[in-house]
Design a protein around this motif. Structure first.
Motif, PDB file in Angstrom:
ATOM      1  N   LEU A 103     -61.120  65.485  42.683  1.00  0.00           N
ATOM      2  CA  LEU A 103     -60.420  64.321  43.217  1.00  0.00           C
ATOM      3  C   LEU A 103     -61.212  63.036  42.957  1.00  0.00           C
ATOM      4  O   LEU A 103     -60.631  61.976  42.666  1.00  0.00           O
ATOM      5  CB  LEU A 103     -60.176  64.497  44.720  1.00  0.00           C
ATOM      6  N   GLU A 104     -62.533  63.140  43.019  1.00  0.00           N
ATOM      7  CA  GLU A 104     -63.390  61.987  42.729  1.00  0.00           C
ATOM      8  C   GLU A 104     -63.213  61.546  41.273  1.00  0.00           C
ATOM      9  O   GLU A 104     -63.135  60.352  40.979  1.00  0.00           O
ATOM     10  CB  GLU A 104     -64.856  62.348  43.001  1.00  0.00           C
ATOM     11  N   VAL A 105     -63.151  62.521  40.373  1.00  0.00           N
ATOM     12  CA  VAL A 105     -62.923  62.217  38.955  1.00  0.00           C
ATOM     13  C   VAL A 105     -61.553  61.560  38.770  1.00  0.00           C
ATOM     14  O   VAL A 105     -61.418  60.538  38.088  1.00  0.00           O
ATOM     15  CB  VAL A 105     -63.006  63.503  38.098  1.00  0.00           C
ATOM     16  N   TYR A 106     -60.540  62.133  39.376  1.00  0.00           N
ATOM     17  CA  TYR A 106     -59.162  61.634  39.288  1.00  0.00           C
ATOM     18  C   TYR A 106     -59.100  60.163  39.701  1.00  0.00           C
ATOM     19  O   TYR A 106     -58.462  59.342  39.037  1.00  0.00           O
ATOM     20  CB  TYR A 106     -58.289  62.495  40.192  1.00  0.00           C
ATOM     21  N   ASN A 107     -59.788  59.828  40.779  1.00  0.00           N
ATOM     22  CA  ASN A 107     -59.766  58.455  41.284  1.00  0.00           C
ATOM     23  C   ASN A 107     -60.655  57.529  40.463  1.00  0.00           C
ATOM     24  O   ASN A 107     -60.279  56.384  40.176  1.00  0.00           O
ATOM     25  CB  ASN A 107     -60.196  58.436  42.747  1.00  0.00           C
ATOM     26  N   ALA A 108     -61.841  58.003  40.065  1.00  0.00           N
ATOM     27  CA  ALA A 108     -62.774  57.165  39.306  1.00  0.00           C
ATOM     28  C   ALA A 108     -62.199  56.754  37.949  1.00  0.00           C
ATOM     29  O   ALA A 108     -62.434  55.639  37.477  1.00  0.00           O
ATOM     30  CB  ALA A 108     -64.099  57.901  39.104  1.00  0.00           C
ATOM     31  N   PHE A 109     -61.436  57.659  37.337  1.00  0.00           N
ATOM     32  CA  PHE A 109     -60.852  57.372  36.031  1.00  0.00           C
ATOM     33  C   PHE A 109     -59.446  56.765  36.135  1.00  0.00           C
ATOM     34  O   PHE A 109     -58.788  56.559  35.121  1.00  0.00           O
ATOM     35  CB  PHE A 109     -60.803  58.650  35.186  1.00  0.00           C
ATOM     36  N   GLU A 110     -59.017  56.497  37.352  1.00  0.00           N
ATOM     37  CA  GLU A 110     -57.698  55.900  37.612  1.00  0.00           C
ATOM     38  C   GLU A 110     -56.585  56.726  36.957  1.00  0.00           C
ATOM     39  O   GLU A 110     -55.675  56.207  36.307  1.00  0.00           O
ATOM     40  CB  GLU A 110     -57.653  54.448  37.117  1.00  0.00           C
ATOM     41  N   LEU A 111     -56.681  58.056  37.149  1.00  0.00           N
ATOM     42  CA  LEU A 111     -55.677  58.952  36.588  1.00  0.00           C
ATOM     43  C   LEU A 111     -54.437  58.980  37.457  1.00  0.00           C
ATOM     44  O   LEU A 111     -54.469  58.568  38.616  1.00  0.00           O
ATOM     45  CB  LEU A 111     -56.253  60.368  36.444  1.00  0.00           C
ATOM     46  N   SER A 112     -53.355  59.471  36.891  1.00  0.00           N
ATOM     47  CA  SER A 112     -52.118  59.602  37.661  1.00  0.00           C
ATOM     48  C   SER A 112     -51.307  60.763  37.106  1.00  0.00           C
ATOM     49  O   SER A 112     -51.631  61.315  36.047  1.00  0.00           O
ATOM     50  CB  SER A 112     -51.301  58.298  37.626  1.00  0.00           C
TER      51      SER A 112
END
Length: 288
Positions: A222-231
């Motif tokens: 989840l940290e990766v998902y948010n840090a890379f601004e994924l969607s």
């Protein structure tokens, strides 16, 4: 789907599966095997929303996302920036370092310079997926051939510490973390053949690993998902180093074939494949 990357055939399989799933859900769907006339095809077919089932270069690196932004066509998955950052493994590593996301030690194999890195290690092209061009180096004499092989696919080559631990992956769909999947290839190496040949890999869902490691993996993903601004849908691959999951790859357009990992994780929580693709479709949008 399709395109010109080295993952073309897998993308076609993903695309066909998504096409059938959306048709069963009642949508008016057409399959587009992309080429240089993609913009023209999108105009002629009057596409309202694009479901991206492309893998690798041009489809997962922000290129097609940029075109869709310019044309004003909402699309599934991550935007231009997140896709580009996640696709290039060297850029990915730099971001990991800046925000403190655990990942194996690495260096860049500069052309013309000797690689000074303790064996065993993994050699990877910076911008390929599906383990294409990857080699595990266990002896010094294997270094040059491994780097030569990786350079067939990318001029930028990364060398990464080899971790002999459990391989796991965590899928996230629209911000929801799915059950952790444990990957156990028969050969011991989760290469292209192990990924796409039935019976070559055992998938354990939920993963049979320590509960604290499972929690860490979910939190890191989840940290990766948010840090890379994924969607939309993304999958974060990790290796467990003692008790710490370390990220080795980010997939912003994960496979949707019958052996793919996201559908397996989604199924564990009780959802069908058709519900998965419809859920991903519902979050299609312009990101810029």
């Amino acid at each position: 789907m399709g395109g010109n990357s080295s993952e073309r055939e897998i993308s076609l399989k993903s695309g066909k599966a998504v096409l059938q799933g959306l048709k069963r859900c009642g949508y008016n769907v057409t399959a587009i095997d992309i080429n240089s006339d993609l913009a023209g095809k999108l105009k002629r077919l009057r596409i309202g929303t694009a479901f991206i089932a492309l893998h690798g270069r041009w489809g997962e690196d922000g290129s097609v996302q940029g075109l869709l932004e310019i044309m004003g066509i909402p699309y599934t998955g991550s935007g231009v920036l997140g896709s580009a950052m996640a696709m290039d493994k060297v850029v990915m590593k730099m971001i990991f370092e800046s925000v403190g996301i655990p990942s194996p030690a690495y260096t860049i194999a500069e052309e013309g310079n000797a690689v000074h890195f303790p064996v065993p290690f993994v050699v990877k092209p910076a911008n390929e997926g599906s383990t294409i061009g990857i080699s595990i180096v266990k002896k010094q004499k294997e270094i040059a051939p491994a780097i030569k092989n990786a350079r067939k696919y990318d001029k930028k080559v990364m060398v990464e510490r080899y971790i002999e631990g459990d391989e796991i992956t965590v899928a996230i769909v629209n911000g929801e973390v799915l059950p952790v999947v444990q990957v156990k290839p028969v050969s011991g190496f989760y290469d292209f053949k192990a990924k796409y040949t039935k019976g070559m890999t055992e998938y354990i869902v939920p993963a049979k690993i320590n509960k604290s490691v499972t929690k860490k993996a979910a939190a890191i993903a989840l940290e990766v998902y948010n840090a890379f601004e994924l969607s939309g849908c993304a999958r974060i691959d990790m290796l467990v180093d003692v008790d710490l999951p370390k990220v080795i790859d980010i997939n912003t357009s994960p496979g949707m074939t019958e052996t793919s990992l996201v559908p397996k994780a989604w199924g564990q929580r009780g959802g069908t494949f058709d519900e998965l693709v419809e859920t991903i479709l519902m979050e299609a949008s312009l990101k810029i």
